[in-house]
Design an enzyme around this catalytic site. Structure first.
Site, PDB file in Angstrom:
ATOM      1  N   ASP A  64       0.776  -1.311  -0.149  1.00  0.00           N
ATOM      2  CA  ASP A  64       0.093  -0.128  -0.179  1.00  0.00           C
ATOM      3  C   ASP A  64       0.808   1.347   0.099  1.00  0.00           C
ATOM      4  O   ASP A  64       0.895   2.110  -0.806  1.00  0.00           O
ATOM      5  CB  ASP A  64      -0.909  -0.100   1.290  1.00  0.00           C
TER       6      ASP A  64
ATOM      7  N   ARG B 112       0.167   4.450  17.897  1.00  0.00           N
ATOM      8  CA  ARG B 112      -0.338   5.569  16.784  1.00  0.00           C
ATOM      9  C   ARG B 112      -0.018   6.898  17.394  1.00  0.00           C
ATOM     10  O   ARG B 112       0.461   7.679  16.523  1.00  0.00           O
ATOM     11  CB  ARG B 112      -1.654   5.317  16.338  1.00  0.00           C
TER      12      ARG B 112
ATOM     13  N   ASP C 273      -7.437   3.408  12.539  1.00  0.00           N
ATOM     14  CA  ASP C 273      -5.969   3.991  12.278  1.00  0.00           C
ATOM     15  C   ASP C 273      -6.226   5.381  11.779  1.00  0.00           C
ATOM     16  O   ASP C 273      -5.383   6.393  12.008  1.00  0.00           O
ATOM     17  CB  ASP C 273      -5.034   3.288  11.788  1.00  0.00           C
TER      18      ASP C 273
ATOM     19  N   SER D 213      -4.047  -9.574   7.184  1.00  0.00           N
ATOM     20  CA  SER D 213      -3.720  -8.150   7.505  1.00  0.00           C
ATOM     21  C   SER D 213      -2.968  -8.136   9.049  1.00  0.00           C
ATOM     22  O   SER D 213      -3.763  -8.488   9.905  1.00  0.00           O
ATOM     23  CB  SER D 213      -4.652  -7.290   7.450  1.00  0.00           C
TER      24      SER D 213
END
Length: 408
Positions: free
Chosen positions: A14, A94, A123, A177
């Site tokens: 990605d 994050r 996210d 994932s």
């Protein structure tokens, strides 16, 4: 001179495809930034890959100790767990990543920050709330929500990369994932998308064994804490990051910390995932075992409420807020005397108590025993129960009187 964008870069398909896409659609100079939270071998070969993909520069920023000391430890001290199971592995990382992205953007004079989070997940919220709180003037680009982004599959992304001269060994085959850092690995996709299907743990797990395949012999572990912070493991003083690394190895070996959860995402949908958090599960349990000796009942009751509140705050990406600071300030006060030693045995997915000690323990053997001591007279309980139960008794008497009146 072209304007610059800082891309949160993992080296995966990605974010690799996003590099030429940003250049083509925004005419930016692309500065890649990979923030190391403990991804280990995932960082191998990133610089060459980023340059081959058209980035002018790659920063690899190690924030492992910052992640442990300033994000993990506050959550451990609070006992923050989302929906009773999720130990916030991705959520805690994050804000630290967002903070580092902003630092690099300022250093490079970038006008924008780009991330590769999808429009369905949590996210995107966590990254963007962090960036907004720290740098409200910097533009945020989210390709998956951008009308210019037309790539809808892994094969589309591979074809797009090849068309732009990027021929890297990406596979179009479906796989889980995953998100990995020092605290955990999360797994989504494939059979996990169907909650009625049992996970294929032989394929899923990366950090250790399932409980069934764990050793038949248990293993004892001793930890010490000072003011709620872990400071040693098996008699050896270590920094927090090294304690977590050691606990990951021990926990993985004994099948600790594997959960299968259907959680409620911030965006409103439910998602199913498997999380491996071997060291984190042990660390949280050890802290809880020590804390239950030390905190009084009223403080413990409110602290549980604050733990749930902090878990929600962190899950929703609201780390850089006055509310998070206030909750953590409360927690820090409760941790002033959470100092002592915890011993436990790891055995086939279980963490079994083997003794806890603290000089600040509120446990009194003489009070807890059946022997009457000077501090406690059994007869005192009678008056206490009379007063404690008075509201129940008064209500029952009133209801009884009403029933008698209705019968007349």
């Amino acid at each position: 001179m072209k304007e610059k964008v800082v891309l949160a870069y993992s080296g995966g398909l990605d974010t690799t495809a996003i590099i030429p896409w940003l250049k083509e659609n925004y005419d930016y100079e692309v500065i890649c930034c990979c923030v190391d939270c403990g991804q280990e071998e995932e960082l191998d070969g990133l610089e060459e890959r980023a340059k081959l993909s058209g980035a002018s520069k790659l920063y690899i920023e190690d924030i492992v100790d910052d992640f442990c000391d300033n994000y993990i430890v506050p959550c451990v001290k609070a006992g923050a767990v989302y929906e009773n199971k999720y130990l916030l592995g991705t959520s805690m990382a994050r804000p630290g990543i967002a903070k580092k992205l902003v630092e690099i953007a300022r250093k490079e004079g970038a006008v924008a920050i780009c991330h590769g989070a999808t429009g369905k997940g949590n996210d995107q919220i966590r990254f963007e709330l962090g960036i907004k709180a720290l740098a409200p003037d910097i533009k945020i680009i989210a390709p998956w929500r951008d009308d210019k982004w037309t790539l809808q599959s892994r094969q589309d992304e591979i074809d797009y990369c090849k068309a732009h001269g990027i021929d890297l060994p990406f596979s179009a085959d479906s796989s889980y994932s995953r998100d990995r850092n020092l605290w955990h690995i999360s797994h989504e996709g494939l059979e996990l998308e169907d909650p009625s299907v049992e996970p294929n743990y032989d394929h899923v797990l990366m950090l250790g064994n399932s409980p069934e395949k764990a050793p038949d012999e248990g293993e004892y572990v001793t930890m010490t804490f000072e003011a709620g912070v872990p400071v040693s493991l098996n008699g050896k003083n270590m920094k927090v990051s090294d304690i977590i690394r050691e606990l990951n190895a021990l926990g993985g070996k004994h099948g600790i910390g594997i959960i299968d959860i259907v959680e409620n995402r911030v965006v409103g949908m439910k998602s199913r995932g498997v999380y491996e958090t071997p060291g984190g599960t042990i660390l949280m349990e050890a802290h809880d075992q020590l804390e239950e000796l030390i905190l009084d009942r009223a403080t413990m009751e409110v602290k549980k409420e604050m733990a749930n509140k902090l878990a929600q705050i962190v899950y929703e990406g609201k780390w850089f807020t006055p509310l998070r600071e206030a909750v953590c300030a409360f927690v820090d006060v409760t941790q002033q005397y959470v100092t002592g030693e915890v011993k436990f045995k790891l055995y086939k997915g279980n963490i079994i108590k083997a003794g806890t000690t603290s000089k600040y323990s509120l446990y009194s053997e003489s009070l807890a025993s059946f022997t009457t001591g000077d501090l406690y007279d059994h007869h005192d309980a009678e008056g206490f129960i009379t007063l404690f139960g008075l509201p129940l008794k008064v209500r029952a008497m009133k209801m009884q009187a009403l029933e008698e009146n209705n019968d007349k």
